[in-house]
Design a protein around this motif. Structure first.
Motif, PDB file in Angstrom:
ATOM      1  N   LEU A 119       0.822  -1.213   0.000  1.00 58.16           N
ATOM      2  CA  LEU A 119       0.000   0.000   0.000  1.00 58.16           C
ATOM      3  C   LEU A 119       0.858   1.266   0.000  1.00 58.16           C
ATOM      4  CD1 LEU A 119      -2.622  -1.085   2.696  1.00 58.16           C
ATOM      5  CD2 LEU A 119      -2.892  -1.180   0.217  1.00 58.16           C
ATOM      6  N   PHE A 120       2.150   1.096  -0.241  1.00 58.09           N
ATOM      7  CA  PHE A 120       3.071   2.227  -0.086  1.00 58.09           C
ATOM      8  C   PHE A 120       2.653   3.426  -0.932  1.00 58.09           C
ATOM      9  CE2 PHE A 120       7.149   4.474  -0.819  1.00 58.09           C
ATOM     10  CZ  PHE A 120       7.482   4.722   0.508  1.00 58.09           C
ATOM     11  N   ASN A 121       2.226   3.173  -2.140  1.00 54.92           N
ATOM     12  CA  ASN A 121       1.836   4.269  -3.034  1.00 54.92           C
ATOM     13  C   ASN A 121       0.331   4.349  -3.243  1.00 54.92           C
ATOM     14  OD1 ASN A 121       4.506   5.207  -3.659  1.00 54.92           O
ATOM     15  ND2 ASN A 121       4.785   3.372  -4.908  1.00 54.92           N
ATOM     16  N   LEU A 146      -0.438 -12.390   6.386  1.00 57.51           N
ATOM     17  CA  LEU A 146      -0.420 -11.182   5.570  1.00 57.51           C
ATOM     18  C   LEU A 146       0.766 -10.293   5.931  1.00 57.51           C
ATOM     19  CD1 LEU A 146      -1.737  -9.245   3.534  1.00 57.51           C
ATOM     20  CD2 LEU A 146      -3.146  -8.360   5.415  1.00 57.51           C
ATOM     21  N   ARG A 147       1.532  -9.959   4.914  1.00 56.02           N
ATOM     22  CA  ARG A 147       2.600  -8.959   5.035  1.00 56.02           C
ATOM     23  C   ARG A 147       2.068  -7.685   4.392  1.00 56.02           C
ATOM     24  NH1 ARG A 147       7.959 -10.409   5.247  1.00 56.02           N
ATOM     25  NH2 ARG A 147       8.408  -9.034   3.487  1.00 56.02           N
ATOM     26  N   LEU A 148       1.807  -6.677   5.231  1.00 58.11           N
ATOM     27  CA  LEU A 148       1.180  -5.443   4.772  1.00 58.11           C
ATOM     28  C   LEU A 148       2.219  -4.321   4.786  1.00 58.11           C
ATOM     29  CD1 LEU A 148      -1.688  -4.538   3.915  1.00 58.11           C
ATOM     30  CD2 LEU A 148      -2.050  -3.812   6.266  1.00 58.11           C
ATOM     31  N   ILE A 149       2.522  -3.801   3.612  1.00 53.45           N
ATOM     32  CA  ILE A 149       3.412  -2.648   3.515  1.00 53.45           C
ATOM     33  C   ILE A 149       2.544  -1.395   3.608  1.00 53.45           C
ATOM     34  CG2 ILE A 149       5.089  -1.433   2.083  1.00 53.45           C
ATOM     35  CD1 ILE A 149       5.766  -4.148   0.805  1.00 53.45           C
ATOM     36  N   LEU A 150       2.701  -0.646   4.679  1.00 57.18           N
ATOM     37  CA  LEU A 150       1.816   0.477   4.967  1.00 57.18           C
ATOM     38  C   LEU A 150       2.096   1.660   4.040  1.00 57.18           C
ATOM     39  CD1 LEU A 150       1.811   0.384   8.873  1.00 57.18           C
ATOM     40  CD2 LEU A 150       0.099  -0.517   7.292  1.00 57.18           C
ATOM     41  N   PRO A 151       1.104   2.556   3.886  1.00 56.54           N
ATOM     42  CA  PRO A 151       1.274   3.707   2.986  1.00 56.54           C
ATOM     43  C   PRO A 151       2.425   4.616   3.415  1.00 56.54           C
ATOM     44  CG  PRO A 151      -1.036   3.390   3.538  1.00 56.54           C
ATOM     45  CD  PRO A 151      -0.261   2.484   4.433  1.00 56.54           C
ATOM     46  N   ARG A 152       2.910   5.352   2.481  1.00 55.99           N
ATOM     47  CA  ARG A 152       3.960   6.334   2.720  1.00 55.99           C
ATOM     48  C   ARG A 152       3.556   7.278   3.861  1.00 55.99           C
ATOM     49  NH1 ARG A 152       7.419   7.945  -1.437  1.00 55.99           N
ATOM     50  NH2 ARG A 152       5.870   7.108  -2.899  1.00 55.99           N
ATOM     51  N   ARG A 186      10.350   1.612   4.219  1.00 60.64           N
ATOM     52  CA  ARG A 186       8.928   1.305   4.355  1.00 60.64           C
ATOM     53  C   ARG A 186       8.622   0.699   5.719  1.00 60.64           C
ATOM     54  NH1 ARG A 186       7.066  -0.737  -1.665  1.00 60.64           N
ATOM     55  NH2 ARG A 186       8.281   0.793  -2.824  1.00 60.64           N
ATOM     56  N   LEU A 187       7.328   0.679   6.064  1.00 58.98           N
ATOM     57  CA  LEU A 187       6.875   0.049   7.299  1.00 58.98           C
ATOM     58  C   LEU A 187       6.159  -1.250   6.962  1.00 58.98           C
ATOM     59  CD1 LEU A 187       5.478   2.892   9.597  1.00 58.98           C
ATOM     60  CD2 LEU A 187       7.540   1.558   9.903  1.00 58.98           C
ATOM     61  N   LEU A 188       6.564  -2.327   7.643  1.00 60.59           N
ATOM     62  CA  LEU A 188       5.996  -3.644   7.386  1.00 60.59           C
ATOM     63  C   LEU A 188       5.189  -4.100   8.597  1.00 60.59           C
ATOM     64  CD1 LEU A 188       5.799  -6.199   5.619  1.00 60.59           C
ATOM     65  CD2 LEU A 188       7.891  -6.992   6.726  1.00 60.59           C
ATOM     66  N   LEU A 189       3.963  -4.531   8.346  1.00 59.14           N
ATOM     67  CA  LEU A 189       3.071  -5.036   9.390  1.00 59.14           C
ATOM     68  C   LEU A 189       2.674  -6.463   9.026  1.00 59.14           C
ATOM     69  CD1 LEU A 189       1.195  -4.596  11.888  1.00 59.14           C
ATOM     70  CD2 LEU A 189      -0.497  -3.664  10.301  1.00 59.14           C
ATOM     71  N   GLU A 190       2.909  -7.397   9.940  1.00 61.38           N
ATOM     72  CA  GLU A 190       2.571  -8.796   9.683  1.00 61.38           C
ATOM     73  C   GLU A 190       1.475  -9.253  10.640  1.00 61.38           C
ATOM     74  OE1 GLU A 190       5.630 -11.653   8.903  1.00 61.38           O
ATOM     75  OE2 GLU A 190       7.172 -10.095   8.761  1.00 61.38           O
ATOM     76  N   VAL A 191       0.398  -9.811  10.085  1.00 59.47           N
ATOM     77  CA  VAL A 191      -0.707 -10.343  10.873  1.00 59.47           C
ATOM     78  C   VAL A 191      -1.195 -11.636  10.230  1.00 59.47           C
ATOM     79  CG1 VAL A 191      -1.498  -8.092  11.718  1.00 59.47           C
ATOM     80  CG2 VAL A 191      -2.435  -9.009   9.601  1.00 59.47           C
ATOM     81  N   THR A 192      -1.888 -12.451  11.016  1.00 58.79           N
ATOM     82  CA  THR A 192      -2.530 -13.657  10.497  1.00 58.79           C
ATOM     83  C   THR A 192      -4.040 -13.459  10.526  1.00 58.79           C
ATOM     84  OG1 THR A 192      -0.726 -15.086  11.247  1.00 58.79           O
ATOM     85  CG2 THR A 192      -2.847 -16.138  10.806  1.00 58.79           C
TER      86      THR A 192
END
Length: 225
Positions: A119-121, A146-152, A186-192
């Motif tokens: 979701l970076f961009n 889920l590996r979620l790349i957070l927005p800028r 970037r910021l990485l958020l990991e959840v199941t």
């Protein structure tokens, strides 16, 4: 005042106060007494009056905590040596080797499907705004790591990720919590997320930041495995 805070204070008027939690619930959110998964946290993103009350309670709570810290600063400094000794003598975390039964149960579980959503961009959908179909992301109806790349410009910290049918937090299908950490720029958020019971169709993927309850929505499509 930060632009994002001003946005939530004005963007979602709710003169009839439909679905609003009571004052005690808003105070509990401001004082972090309620879990990240509580539906009232998602409600704040779609109700400006509730968000304004929440901010007022949070400012009062933060001011009280700051005063208490100043009063106790001397006593805490005097106790640091003793506290360090006690802390050093404790076993804070103890992990046991898994038993054969536990290993068998673990192996019997469904293996999670790894998915990455960048979701970076991407733009975000706040409050009651309508999303663009072109921005939709997808996940399978299965157990998902889920590996979620957070927005800028996102902030690090604790987040809740929720999959819901609406943007009011009343039809949540699944949710999970995790810590957003830096991965390069970037910021990485990991959840199941367990989406095995989710029907194929359109949903919203919401991220809720614990520190200020900042909530963002993204169109989501749940597909067959």
């Amino acid at each position: 005042m930060k632009p994002i805070r001003q946005f939530f204070l004005e963007a979602n008027p709710n003169p009839e106060r439909q679905g609003c939690p009571d004052e005690k619930t808003l105070k509990d959110i401001a004082e972090n007494r309620l879990p990240l998964k509580h539906p009232a946290r998602l409600h704040l993103a779609s109700c400006s009056p509730c968000f304004a009350e929440f901010r007022s309670f949070k400012e009062q709570y933060d001011a009280a905590r700051s005063l208490k810290r100043r009063v106790l600063a001397g006593a805490i400094a005097a106790c640091l040596v003793v506290a360090a000794g006690i802390y050093g003598s404790r076993v804070l975390f103890e992990r046991k080797a898994p038993s054969a039964i536990e290993k068998g149960a673990r192996n019997a579980q469904t293996v999670a499907n790894d998915r990455t959503i960048d979701l970076f961009n991407h733009g975000t959908v706040r409050g009651g705004s309508e999303p663009s179909p072109l921005d939709a992301v997808s996940l399978p109806s299965s157990l998902v790591h889920l590996r979620l790349i957070l927005p800028r410009f996102s902030d690090p910290g604790s987040y809740t990720v929720a999959v819901s049918k609406d943007k009011g937090g009343t039809e949540i299908v699944e949710r999970g919590s995790g810590m957003a950490v830096a991965a390069g720029p970037r910021l990485l958020l990991e959840v199941t997320l367990d989406l095995r019971r989710a029907q194929v169709g359109s949903y919203f993927l919401a991220t809720v930041r614990e520190s200020d309850n900042g909530t963002y929505y993204y169109p989501l499509i749940v597909q067959n495995r």
